[in-house]
Design a protein around this motif. Sequence first.
Motif, PDB file in Angstrom:
ATOM      1  N   VAL A   4      37.844  30.876   0.405  1.00 29.79           N
ATOM      2  CA  VAL A   4      38.408  31.559   1.574  1.00 29.79           C
ATOM      3  C   VAL A   4      37.277  32.312   2.276  1.00 29.79           C
ATOM      4  N   ILE A   5      37.003  31.943   3.514  1.00 32.09           N
ATOM      5  CA  ILE A   5      35.886  32.505   4.276  1.00 32.09           C
ATOM      6  C   ILE A   5      36.299  33.787   4.980  1.00 32.09           C
ATOM      7  N   TYR A   6      37.550  33.835   5.471  1.00 27.16           N
ATOM      8  CA  TYR A   6      38.040  35.012   6.189  1.00 27.16           C
ATOM      9  C   TYR A   6      39.564  35.010   6.116  1.00 27.16           C
ATOM     10  N   GLU A   7      40.131  36.206   6.011  1.00 33.78           N
ATOM     11  CA  GLU A   7      41.591  36.319   5.996  1.00 33.78           C
ATOM     12  C   GLU A   7      41.997  37.654   6.589  1.00 33.78           C
ATOM     13  N   ASP A   8      43.010  37.634   7.453  1.00 34.01           N
ATOM     14  CA  ASP A   8      43.674  38.869   7.893  1.00 34.01           C
ATOM     15  C   ASP A   8      45.169  38.570   7.984  1.00 34.01           C
ATOM     16  N   ASN A   9      45.913  39.399   8.674  1.00 34.89           N
ATOM     17  CA  ASN A   9      47.372  39.212   8.718  1.00 34.89           C
ATOM     18  C   ASN A   9      47.797  37.973   9.506  1.00 34.89           C
ATOM     19  N   HIS A  10      46.888  37.432  10.301  1.00 32.10           N
ATOM     20  CA  HIS A  10      47.247  36.319  11.192  1.00 32.10           C
ATOM     21  C   HIS A  10      46.511  35.027  10.884  1.00 32.10           C
ATOM     22  N   LEU A  11      45.307  35.134  10.315  1.00 30.56           N
ATOM     23  CA  LEU A  11      44.431  33.978  10.144  1.00 30.56           C
ATOM     24  C   LEU A  11      44.051  33.748   8.693  1.00 30.56           C
ATOM     25  N   LEU A  12      43.808  32.485   8.374  1.00 27.15           N
ATOM     26  CA  LEU A  12      43.263  32.097   7.085  1.00 27.15           C
ATOM     27  C   LEU A  12      42.184  31.051   7.385  1.00 27.15           C
ATOM     28  N   VAL A  13      40.930  31.413   7.137  1.00 25.71           N
ATOM     29  CA  VAL A  13      39.801  30.521   7.412  1.00 25.71           C
ATOM     30  C   VAL A  13      39.233  30.075   6.076  1.00 25.71           C
ATOM     31  N   TYR A 193      31.337  22.311  10.659  1.00 26.81           N
ATOM     32  CA  TYR A 193      30.311  23.326  10.414  1.00 26.81           C
ATOM     33  C   TYR A 193      30.635  24.688  11.037  1.00 26.81           C
ATOM     34  N   LYS A 194      31.217  24.683  12.225  1.00 24.16           N
ATOM     35  CA  LYS A 194      31.461  25.960  12.911  1.00 24.16           C
ATOM     36  C   LYS A 194      32.704  25.867  13.789  1.00 24.16           C
ATOM     37  N   ILE A 195      33.493  26.947  13.810  1.00 29.38           N
ATOM     38  CA  ILE A 195      34.640  27.036  14.723  1.00 29.38           C
ATOM     39  C   ILE A 195      34.575  28.375  15.451  1.00 29.38           C
ATOM     40  N   GLU A 196      34.792  28.319  16.769  1.00 37.16           N
ATOM     41  CA  GLU A 196      34.843  29.528  17.597  1.00 37.16           C
ATOM     42  C   GLU A 196      36.230  29.620  18.237  1.00 37.16           C
ATOM     43  N   ILE A 197      36.848  30.792  18.112  1.00 38.83           N
ATOM     44  CA  ILE A 197      38.190  31.009  18.660  1.00 38.83           C
ATOM     45  C   ILE A 197      38.274  32.398  19.290  1.00 38.83           C
ATOM     46  N   GLU A 198      39.400  32.626  19.953  1.00 37.05           N
ATOM     47  CA  GLU A 198      39.787  33.985  20.337  1.00 37.05           C
ATOM     48  C   GLU A 198      40.884  34.406  19.364  1.00 37.05           C
ATOM     49  N   HIS A 199      40.714  35.590  18.755  1.00 35.58           N
ATOM     50  CA  HIS A 199      41.718  36.035  17.791  1.00 35.58           C
ATOM     51  C   HIS A 199      43.102  36.052  18.458  1.00 35.58           C
ATOM     52  N   THR A 201      45.782  37.780  18.234  1.00 35.46           N
ATOM     53  CA  THR A 201      46.399  39.052  18.665  1.00 35.46           C
ATOM     54  C   THR A 201      45.384  40.050  19.218  1.00 35.46           C
ATOM     55  N   LYS A 202      44.203  40.114  18.614  1.00 33.60           N
ATOM     56  CA  LYS A 202      43.191  41.079  19.073  1.00 33.60           C
ATOM     57  C   LYS A 202      42.437  40.613  20.311  1.00 33.60           C
ATOM     58  N   LYS A 203      42.505  39.305  20.591  1.00 29.69           N
ATOM     59  CA  LYS A 203      41.825  38.701  21.746  1.00 29.69           C
ATOM     60  C   LYS A 203      40.299  38.784  21.654  1.00 29.69           C
ATOM     61  N   GLU A 204      39.784  39.061  20.477  1.00 30.61           N
ATOM     62  CA  GLU A 204      38.330  39.124  20.303  1.00 30.61           C
ATOM     63  C   GLU A 204      37.791  37.718  20.023  1.00 30.61           C
ATOM     64  N   LYS A 205      36.573  37.458  20.507  1.00 30.80           N
ATOM     65  CA  LYS A 205      35.894  36.204  20.180  1.00 30.80           C
ATOM     66  C   LYS A 205      35.460  36.248  18.714  1.00 30.80           C
ATOM     67  N   MET A 206      35.720  35.169  17.993  1.00 31.68           N
ATOM     68  CA  MET A 206      35.356  35.098  16.583  1.00 31.68           C
ATOM     69  C   MET A 206      34.655  33.769  16.316  1.00 31.68           C
ATOM     70  N   GLU A 207      33.657  33.807  15.430  1.00 33.16           N
ATOM     71  CA  GLU A 207      32.910  32.604  15.069  1.00 33.16           C
ATOM     72  C   GLU A 207      32.792  32.530  13.549  1.00 33.16           C
ATOM     73  N   PHE A 208      33.120  31.377  13.000  1.00 32.74           N
ATOM     74  CA  PHE A 208      33.064  31.167  11.555  1.00 32.74           C
ATOM     75  C   PHE A 208      32.178  29.961  11.258  1.00 32.74           C
ATOM     76  N   VAL A 209      31.332  30.092  10.238  1.00 30.13           N
ATOM     77  CA  VAL A 209      30.370  29.038   9.892  1.00 30.13           C
ATOM     78  C   VAL A 209      30.506  28.686   8.415  1.00 30.13           C
ATOM     79  N   CYS A 210      30.375  27.411   8.122  1.00 35.91           N
ATOM     80  CA  CYS A 210      30.388  26.923   6.738  1.00 35.91           C
ATOM     81  C   CYS A 210      29.376  25.785   6.647  1.00 35.91           C
TER      82      CYS A 210
END
Length: 221
Positions: A4-13, A193-199, A201-210
């Motif tokens: 699990v790379i990232y987790e909050d109440n809305h997302l599971l990466v 390898y990489k995904i970029e999204i807007e959160h 609910t928070k509307k923040e830009k997020m980038e995840f790499v593996c």
Amino acid sequence: MLNVIYEDNHLLVVEKPVNILSQGDNTNDDDMVNLLKKYLKEKYNKPGNVFVGLVHRLDRPVGGIMIFAKTSKAASRLSEQVRNKTFKKTYKAVLHGEMKKKQDNLSDYLYKDKKTNMVSVVNKNHKDAKDAKLSYKTLASNNGFSIVEIDLQTGRPHQIRVQFSSRNHPLYGDQRYGKNVNKKGQQIALWSYKIEIEHPTKKEKMEFVCEPPNKYPWNMF
């Protein structure tokens, strides 16, 4: 064991292992949706059903980063980002040979034969043709292979594999589309390898790499 790379109440990466389904099918083999439901039930001691929203897929032999939704609101908003192409996916792949240009845009029309599950490049006037676009840049070359980074602009089935194979640069280990790939049991070298999204609910830009695994053919570079 899930990575699990990232987790909050809305997302599971998470990192999807190779040869695991994104979603269950009639084989009843392990799939990411059910593995993540089990993970959430155990982690939070939840009774009953657990929501895991699938918003994009990876082909079974492809590993790497995936994003799942933990709420229906997040699933809806992430799916909208997929539709309007603000859900940005970057892949790495190992190809046979060296591309003539170190970086370029590839544009084709593809057709998927539902009977054979094979995709081919067709004329744009073909009644079932879908446009397919990607851009790539070569990161390194070695021993008759190249590693490329791919910005996928349309998400057609088998798109990356077919677009490079049609230019005589099939992916390492691609038994389906690689004319000069004859070693059975090779694992296809394609990685999310990489995904970029807007959160959602928070509307923040997020980038995840593996990064791809440190083994052949990836470790040639």
